[in-house]
Design a protein around this motif. Sequence first.
Motif, PDB file in Angstrom:
ATOM      1  N   UNK A   9       0.822  -1.213   0.000  1.00  0.00           N
ATOM      2  CA  UNK A   9       0.000   0.000   0.000  1.00  0.00           C
ATOM      3  C   UNK A   9       0.848   1.252   0.000  1.00  0.00           C
ATOM      4  N   UNK A  10       1.989   1.225   0.704  1.00  0.00           N
ATOM      5  CA  UNK A  10       2.875   2.393   0.720  1.00  0.00           C
ATOM      6  C   UNK A  10       3.442   2.658  -0.663  1.00  0.00           C
ATOM      7  N   UNK A  11       3.802   1.611  -1.376  1.00  0.00           N
ATOM      8  CA  UNK A  11       4.316   1.799  -2.734  1.00  0.00           C
ATOM      9  C   UNK A  11       3.243   2.345  -3.665  1.00  0.00           C
ATOM     10  N   UNK A  12       2.009   1.844  -3.462  1.00  0.00           N
ATOM     11  CA  UNK A  12       0.936   2.376  -4.318  1.00  0.00           C
ATOM     12  C   UNK A  12       0.716   3.859  -4.066  1.00  0.00           C
ATOM     13  N   UNK A  13       0.767   4.256  -2.774  1.00  0.00           N
ATOM     14  CA  UNK A  13       0.584   5.676  -2.476  1.00  0.00           C
ATOM     15  C   UNK A  13       1.711   6.512  -3.035  1.00  0.00           C
ATOM     16  N   UNK A  14       2.951   5.993  -2.968  1.00  0.00           N
ATOM     17  CA  UNK A  14       4.068   6.741  -3.540  1.00  0.00           C
ATOM     18  C   UNK A  14       3.940   6.852  -5.060  1.00  0.00           C
ATOM     19  N   UNK A  15       3.487   5.777  -5.704  1.00  0.00           N
ATOM     20  CA  UNK A  15       3.308   5.847  -7.157  1.00  0.00           C
ATOM     21  C   UNK A  15       2.211   6.843  -7.530  1.00  0.00           C
ATOM     22  N   UNK A  16       1.124   6.828  -6.740  1.00  0.00           N
ATOM     23  CA  UNK A  16       0.045   7.788  -7.021  1.00  0.00           C
ATOM     24  C   UNK A  16       0.509   9.221  -6.814  1.00  0.00           C
ATOM     25  N   UNK A  17       1.291   9.410  -5.725  1.00  0.00           N
ATOM     26  CA  UNK A  17       1.801  10.776  -5.473  1.00  0.00           C
ATOM     27  C   UNK A  17       2.749  11.205  -6.569  1.00  0.00           C
ATOM     28  N   UNK A  18       3.602  10.275  -7.045  1.00  0.00           N
ATOM     29  CA  UNK A  18       4.515  10.622  -8.142  1.00  0.00           C
ATOM     30  C   UNK A  18       3.730  10.951  -9.410  1.00  0.00           C
TER      31      UNK A  18
END
Length: 517
Positions: A9-18
């Motif tokens: 989930x943290x990686x998904x949030x970072x990808x969405x933020x990027x």
Amino acid sequence: MTDSHNSGQHKDREAAAAEVRRMWQPTPSWTQPDPNDAEPADDTTDEQKPDALSQEYPGDSWSTPDTPSADKPVDQPAPWTQPQAAPPAPSWTQPVADSAAASWTQPEEYDEEPDVESQGTDETDPAAAEGGTPDQTQGAAPNPPVFGGSSFHGSGSGFGQDQGSTPQPQPGQAPQSTHGGQPLSPAAQHFFPQGIPGQQTPQPPQNLSFRTDDLIQALPLPREAPAERGVRSMLKLRPGSSERSERIARATAATAFRRPVTIVVANPKGGSGKTPTTLLLSGALGQARGGGVVAWDNNELRGNMHLRTHDTNSRSTVTDMLQAMPMLTQPDARLGDVAAYLRHQVSGQYDVLTSATTTYAQIEAKDFDLIHRLLSRFYKVLVIDTGNNEGSSNWREAMKAADALVIPIKWKSLSCAAAVQMLEELDNQGPEAQRLIRRAVIAVSNGPGDVNKEVEKQLRPYFESRAAAVVDIPTDMHIAAEGPLDHSALQPATRRAALDLAARVSEQVTIALNAPR
């Protein structure tokens, strides 16, 4: 298990933020080379380049004052920036005539430079780059302008604007009434229904001439004076046709001749109206010209002009003038010296030289020449009343000096027959006399009961064919009384006919002066 799930989930949030950061901070398109651009872009500074954020959100353009906003065409720089070189008009703009270019346009050598700024704006449109909808693409279009006009540095081609749109005026630039031959916009026509004053396209002058005559003819004609008589004068309206024709006749009678002229009134038949016609013509010319006219009774013995004029200041005659000729012909002689031997007629504004009242001296040709030269020094128009003897030398000298001939007649057999015989006699005197006949004016002045309808019916066509004009003077009881002729006592119709006679004679004098000899 939980850690790996949280890590995913943290990686998904970072990808969405990027992804969000990438969308909100796109790479400016002007940093990427354009493969279709054959020539390098202009060396413009970063301050003059619009960034993508201001192009995608035109409402935030207040944060970049140097960037042209979407509310005005990008090819029109702000008034505080330096004007850029004028790019060539794109192929989709309307052609403009050369005369539409304003005088403050840039030289034509700048037209060959590529429109780098407008090309970069079209290629870096954020909505087009991101595949935006048509509504998003049209959202950046400028609002329709109120006034028409061309770019400050353009030549009226309308570059950098959509086809059919009216360009906006540059700040500090006066709007024009037309742009590329197109009328003003509806909003502009509301304020300027007849076009913007002073903004018409200047036309180059054609065939300039600096000659004095051409410049005087180019001046506007003076405005016609209002009517002087009747209801039109009270309402300050223009004169009617009758009053206008009278003004024309008065102006013609007042023609400024380039030298003194001589008008001869002749008909061998006594009682044909020579003396009244001479006085009527002299008075009409004197009133129209304001003076400078003398009537001369050139009778070899005794005439009757002294009975038809007012005796004002002297009883002197032509005989007295001949006796004073050594003094009057001196270089220092003045008009007052000559006027002492003349009668001044106040109502007609002319002077009169009467004939001798006795028969002890006869006027010869040499006497005529002396008097004619003297009067020509001080008067502009000489009207000569001749006698009844065509064979006398002074009668023939008068015909030689004549510039115009007036033949008074009555519609009676004897009066018309004498005039016809005189014309036939003059016709045999040579080309000069024949030209004098063609310039002759017939003055018909009938007394009470003098008109013979049959004579008029048969001889009027003859006189009209031989002479230049026939003027009818109505019957006036003041003339028929055979007393001193006072112009103020004449009927209005009689004065009007006398003015027409003066105008006709002045026309023939002008023709005589302009005719080659």
